[in-house]
Design an enzyme around this catalytic site. Structure first.
Site, PDB file in Angstrom:
ATOM      1  N   CYS A 174      37.760  44.402  33.136  1.00 50.03           N
ATOM      2  CA  CYS A 174      37.672  43.546  34.316  1.00 50.03           C
ATOM      3  C   CYS A 174      36.675  44.052  35.354  1.00 50.03           C
ATOM      4  O   CYS A 174      36.312  43.320  36.269  1.00 50.03           O
ATOM      5  CB  CYS A 174      39.049  43.392  34.955  1.00 50.03           C
ATOM      6  SG  CYS A 174      40.265  42.623  33.867  1.00 50.03           S
ATOM      7  N   HIS A 210      38.310  41.560  42.421  1.00 49.64           N
ATOM      8  CA  HIS A 210      38.682  41.048  41.106  1.00 49.64           C
ATOM      9  C   HIS A 210      39.935  40.202  41.269  1.00 49.64           C
ATOM     10  O   HIS A 210      40.915  40.626  41.890  1.00 49.64           O
ATOM     11  CB  HIS A 210      38.921  42.212  40.151  1.00 49.64           C
ATOM     12  CG  HIS A 210      39.568  41.820  38.870  1.00 49.64           C
ATOM     13  ND1 HIS A 210      39.120  40.757  38.106  1.00 49.64           N
ATOM     14  CD2 HIS A 210      40.639  42.344  38.205  1.00 49.64           C
ATOM     15  CE1 HIS A 210      39.884  40.646  37.037  1.00 49.64           C
ATOM     16  NE2 HIS A 210      40.809  41.596  37.073  1.00 49.64           N
ATOM     17  N   ASN A 239      43.146  35.138  35.960  1.00 49.36           N
ATOM     18  CA  ASN A 239      42.337  36.333  35.740  1.00 49.36           C
ATOM     19  C   ASN A 239      41.369  36.073  34.588  1.00 49.36           C
ATOM     20  O   ASN A 239      41.775  36.012  33.429  1.00 49.36           O
ATOM     21  CB  ASN A 239      43.259  37.520  35.421  1.00 49.36           C
ATOM     22  CG  ASN A 239      42.507  38.816  35.217  1.00 49.36           C
ATOM     23  OD1 ASN A 239      41.287  38.840  35.103  1.00 49.36           O
ATOM     24  ND2 ASN A 239      43.244  39.909  35.149  1.00 49.36           N
TER      25      ASN A 239
END
Length: 325
Positions: A112, A250, A280
């Site tokens: 990520c 993020h 996500n």
């Protein structure tokens, strides 16, 4: 060449919207359970589009926004944990799809945090003078590596892509980066590829290529490194936190962001959030958010932005950017 600027952004998400109510028909969950714990309301799921397809569409939009030709790009770095194949790289497939025939291409995997690692890598190449114009893409089709029976993970993730074009310029648009890794936490967020199987090994059967996560450990790690990384990159830039116009985190979980904001002494108004719409998307969350901010006119010339990410590896990173468009 010491100055690098972002000259264009682009993003793409699949058309298929999967709501929390839709998820409740697949696993034992509910809209209240998901939204109260994560902030996510819906996500996009790919139907017959692979990682390179999403990445190429985001790239073409970034090229259009930059007002350049694909042939001007001489470096492509794709951040992804869900490639089309072991080889060729997603970057090479994107190159062919967009017609960037003069570009050197490779993929980068930092989970990520991948886009931040990739953007920093590309900017360093440009600063050396080796390349002039780089395309940096974060693209994921995580739906193909999810365990759709595990409500602890399958409700969190979505598919999408974001891209930026960077180029050497007169103003410094990429001020500072702070990257880190801790391999001792490798099992906290994990997706195996394959066992070592050959005529000479004792291994039988294939590993299950599905994402698994220790949510409690990832949460603690994420809050900790988000706070420390933001503080360090701002300090290393010679700035104060009051100088920062936006923090683009993020987009994993609203609770992580809220906890980090509290520890930083910041209002949530300082943070750009769109996870409620996309979930996500791993390496795509930050470029997708930057493009949305660009399209909405939120980024005024001279604005200072901190992007901060965290993910499997474990990895983390932050960058101070200055908007020069």
């Amino acid at each position: 060449m010491n100055s690098v600027e972002i000259i264009g952004t682009g993003s793409y998400v699949p058309e298929k919207i999967v709501t929390n109510e839709d998820m409740s028909k697949i696993v034992d969950t509910s809209d209240e359970w998901i939204s109260s714990r994560t902030g996510i309301k819906e996500r996009r799921i790919s139907i017959n589009e692979n990682t390179s397809d999403l990445g190429a569409k985001a790239a073409l939009r970034a090229i259009e926004d930059s007002n350049i030709k694909p042939e001007e790009i001489d470096l492509i770095i794709v951040a992804t944990t869900s490639p089309d194949s072991y080889t060729p790289s997603v970057a090479c497939i994107v190159q062919e799809k967009i017609g960037a025939k003069n570009a050197a291409c490779f993929d980068l995997n930092a989970a990520c945090t991948g886009f931040i690692f990739a953007l920093n890598t590309a900017s360093q190449f440009i600063k050396t003078g080796e390349y002039k114009t780089a395309l940096v893409v974060g693209t994921e089709v995580l739906s193909k590596i999810l365990d759709w029976q595990d409500r602890g993970t399958c409700v969190l993730f979505g598919d999408g892509a974001g891209a930026v074009i960077i180029r050497g310029g007169d103003e410094n648009g990429i001020i500072k980066a702070c990257l880190g890794s801790d391999g001792t936490g490798k099992d906290f967020l994990h997706c195996p590829a394959t066992n070592v199987i050959n005529p000479f090994s004792d291994e039988k059967g294939l590993a299950s290529s599905k994402i698994s996560m220790n949510g409690r450990e990832v949460f603690k790690f994420a809050v900790k490194v988000m706070v420390s990384s933001v503080k360090k990159v701002i300090e290393d830039s010679g700035l104060n936190i009051e100088d920062i116009d936006y923090i683009v985190p993020h987009q994993a979980n609203i609770r992580i962001i809220e906890f980090a904001a509290k520890k930083l002494g910041l209002s949530m108004d300082k943070f750009f959030i769109n996870l409620q719409n996309y979930g996500n998307t791993s390496g795509a969350t930050i470029p997708l958010a930057i493009d949305e901010m660009n399209k909405k006119g939120l980024l005024k010339r001279g604005a200072k932005i901190v992007v901060v990410g965290f993910g499997g590896g474990l990895t983390w990173g932050s960058m101070v950017l200055k908007w020069t468009k």
